[in-house]
Motif scaffolding. Sequence first.
Motif, PDB file in Angstrom:
ATOM      1  N   GLU A  31     -17.400   4.952  19.871  1.00  0.00           N
ATOM      2  CA  GLU A  31     -17.280   6.361  20.224  1.00  0.00           C
ATOM      3  C   GLU A  31     -18.447   7.184  19.690  1.00  0.00           C
ATOM      4  O   GLU A  31     -18.815   7.077  18.515  1.00  0.00           O
ATOM      5  N   LEU A  32     -19.023   8.007  20.564  1.00  0.00           N
ATOM      6  CA  LEU A  32     -20.079   8.937  20.170  1.00  0.00           C
ATOM      7  C   LEU A  32     -19.427  10.148  19.521  1.00  0.00           C
ATOM      8  O   LEU A  32     -18.656  10.867  20.147  1.00  0.00           O
ATOM      9  N   GLU A  33     -19.752  10.378  18.247  1.00  0.00           N
ATOM     10  CA  GLU A  33     -19.184  11.527  17.544  1.00  0.00           C
ATOM     11  C   GLU A  33     -20.065  12.766  17.660  1.00  0.00           C
ATOM     12  O   GLU A  33     -19.594  13.879  17.412  1.00  0.00           O
ATOM     13  N   GLY A  34     -21.320  12.566  18.031  1.00  0.00           N
ATOM     14  CA  GLY A  34     -22.184  13.722  18.205  1.00  0.00           C
ATOM     15  C   GLY A  34     -23.640  13.328  18.318  1.00  0.00           C
ATOM     16  O   GLY A  34     -24.045  12.218  17.960  1.00  0.00           O
ATOM     17  N   ILE A  35     -24.441  14.240  18.862  1.00  0.00           N
ATOM     18  CA  ILE A  35     -25.898  14.064  18.957  1.00  0.00           C
ATOM     19  C   ILE A  35     -26.529  15.327  18.384  1.00  0.00           C
ATOM     20  O   ILE A  35     -26.159  16.446  18.757  1.00  0.00           O
ATOM     21  N   GLU A  36     -27.450  15.157  17.468  1.00  0.00           N
ATOM     22  CA  GLU A  36     -28.168  16.297  16.910  1.00  0.00           C
ATOM     23  C   GLU A  36     -29.676  16.025  16.970  1.00  0.00           C
ATOM     24  O   GLU A  36     -30.104  14.871  17.048  1.00  0.00           O
ATOM     25  N   GLU A  37     -30.443  17.082  16.945  1.00  0.00           N
ATOM     26  CA  GLU A  37     -31.899  16.951  16.976  1.00  0.00           C
ATOM     27  C   GLU A  37     -32.441  17.131  15.563  1.00  0.00           C
ATOM     28  O   GLU A  37     -32.197  18.137  14.910  1.00  0.00           O
ATOM     29  N   VAL A  38     -33.161  16.107  15.081  1.00  0.00           N
ATOM     30  CA  VAL A  38     -33.753  16.138  13.746  1.00  0.00           C
ATOM     31  C   VAL A  38     -35.248  15.878  13.899  1.00  0.00           C
ATOM     32  O   VAL A  38     -35.659  14.814  14.377  1.00  0.00           O
ATOM     33  N   SER A  39     -36.055  16.858  13.528  1.00  0.00           N
ATOM     34  CA  SER A  39     -37.522  16.748  13.636  1.00  0.00           C
ATOM     35  C   SER A  39     -37.948  16.396  15.055  1.00  0.00           C
ATOM     36  O   SER A  39     -38.830  15.558  15.273  1.00  0.00           O
ATOM     37  N   GLY A  40     -37.281  17.030  16.023  1.00  0.00           N
ATOM     38  CA  GLY A  40     -37.635  16.819  17.421  1.00  0.00           C
ATOM     39  C   GLY A  40     -37.127  15.528  18.022  1.00  0.00           C
ATOM     40  O   GLY A  40     -37.468  15.205  19.162  1.00  0.00           O
ATOM     41  N   GLU A  41     -36.316  14.785  17.299  1.00  0.00           N
ATOM     42  CA  GLU A  41     -35.802  13.494  17.760  1.00  0.00           C
ATOM     43  C   GLU A  41     -34.295  13.576  17.925  1.00  0.00           C
ATOM     44  O   GLU A  41     -33.585  14.132  17.064  1.00  0.00           O
ATOM     45  N   ALA A  42     -33.766  13.015  19.036  1.00  0.00           N
ATOM     46  CA  ALA A  42     -32.320  12.945  19.241  1.00  0.00           C
ATOM     47  C   ALA A  42     -31.740  11.875  18.328  1.00  0.00           C
ATOM     48  O   ALA A  42     -32.186  10.720  18.344  1.00  0.00           O
ATOM     49  N   VAL A  43     -30.764  12.254  17.518  1.00  0.00           N
ATOM     50  CA  VAL A  43     -30.118  11.327  16.584  1.00  0.00           C
ATOM     51  C   VAL A  43     -28.657  11.177  17.000  1.00  0.00           C
ATOM     52  O   VAL A  43     -27.923  12.165  17.082  1.00  0.00           O
TER      53      VAL A  43
END
Length: 675
Positions: A31-43
């Motif tokens: 399960e994907l719990e979330g996607i965040e952008e860190v230093s311009g990269e999708a995490v």
Amino acid sequence: MKFPYSMLRDFVQTRLTAEEVGDLLTMAGFELEGIEEVSGEAVLDIKVVSNRGDGLSVFGLAREVLAKDAEAVPTALYAAAASRFEGSQASFVIPDNTATIEADACTRFACRSFRRISSDAASPQWIQDRLTQAGMRPISLLVDLTNYVMLELGQPLHAFDRDMLSQRRIVVRHARGGEKLTTLNGEEHELAGQMMICDAEKPVGVPGVMGGLDSEVSRTTGEVLLESANFQNSTVRKTRKQLGLSTEASYRFERSVDPDGVVAAIERFTQLLLESVPEAEVSNIVDLYPRQPQRTPITVRISRVVRLLGMPIAAGEAQDYLTRLGMEVLREDDVLTVTPPSWRPDIVREDDLIEEIGRVHGYERIPELLPQGTTPLGGPQGYELWLDVVTEATLRAGFNQTISHSLRDVHPLDDTNIERFGPRNPASPEMALLRNSLLPSLSDAARRNNSKEVHLFEVGRVFGKSPSGFLEQTNLGLLSSGNLSASGWNDKGSAEASFFTLKGVLEEVLQMSGVELSWQPCDDPRFHPTRQARVGAGIGRIGQIHPDVAESCDLSPLTILAEIALANAYAHRKDGLNLREVSRFPSVRRDISVQLSKEVPYESVAAAIGTSIPDVLEHQWLFDVYEGKGIPEDSHSLAIALQLRKPDGTFTDEEANQVREKAVEALVELGAIRR
């Protein structure tokens, strides 16, 4: 687990965006719990279930993407990881006894030494960036590389200062009495038989959890010994909880790590290290693998696949799905013989493989169909259903249910026939022992709720200890005190609780649930010596509280108590229902008056009447007892009412009198005298 999307792209070429990969993994069971952008990269933040340790690595999740996305293509890095990486050329040799395994819970242990490495050198910026994006703090070249390889392949690694190890070697063994270890977080731990990573003399690390402070790599380190191992997940979890530690490594080991990936992780570490420090010297790998897991083939029938998933799947499709997941598959007609890979210890039977086929084929493709076949009766059955009947019958009798804690202190109403015991480390003296009776809890509840007029019951577990072992059973406890009904303006004195009223409640409750009761004398010091009885053969006890016990419990001396062992009562229940046709004709009443010795219990009187006229006796009750003038001192006069009803007609006076005579004759056989 968090990882930057670019790390996944290192292993697999796909047209899917980070959001689409998250959806794909969710449908695959991650399960994907979330996607965040860190230093311009999708995490991506992926939730991994407890039996899928292979999903705690980017390599493992890349395998899932390749299985689900038919257009995805593996990269050269994926191919290298799948082939366990190429062996590095050794520039010096360490002896085979550099590592020794003396604990069965260590299934594999490998190590390699490195020289000419600066311990405080920084790792490449791209590795630092990716670790930061994954939520890890960059520290130094060696630490960063071990964390990066763990993120890539799921295999934890640990580096020791080899010169700080006694005899420059590692021994995996159980801790001896009195040994201690200070871990990297600065905490000292007293050990008591846990499996430990040791040198020739002392523990130097907690296996699968954290290294020791004394063997930490420092600026003065001349030679680094890199450890890569595999341990039983249950052992790592037990040790981690005992020592109060939790790390990224233990999180993975508790969910199982691929034992065949131990050496591959060392090779990947070596590859990355030489890219950063080309002048580093590398030794051979010492690899101890005494207990290789048995990979047992499992047979999968396509007919069962179709039946369980509810959709058509061809044998060729199923074979392709399982092969993409890294399994060895042999096909013969519509039967597949599948050997699960080393990283999937959770697959042990045919249904596990059918689940794999279903999730790769697509849960969303399972058609919506109405249920087929028979539906079993829902709800509780057997003993659990009987417990519900007992509880409902007690509530209908006018009692209020209580629920209390099973841990208590010593109490005057404890059962003196059962030894009490409790936890090794109780939270407080008031909760030091497990209860062996429900009566103390009912006593406390009555005292808090006006003990002069309460009617309470509890269904709960009691515990005890005997020479034959420990006891745990479910009991029914009852407490009755004061008026049996609420007072009103026209009351002429409502009935109060007594031994006989609670006895009647017990009879009603247990007979309603199919239990035949009998009563015998009893000698329980908690009860009044002349107002107590034993219920059946080991079913329970009932009695008026002893005056001394009532005073110590701050209860009314007229309080009536009872406790029933429900499992024993259930064993005495009647099988089936005793049903008979309802008569359409009116009933008649006839009264009996006899003189009888006081030594004859009324239970025998009622049984004799019921046995003599069973077909027409609808109800009987005692409505008067006389002692006095004209009656011997050792006897009393009983007046009993009989309610009679015929199933096929109306009683005539003569017929009713004949039935009464049969009942009287039965009492005469008990020694009764007509009156």
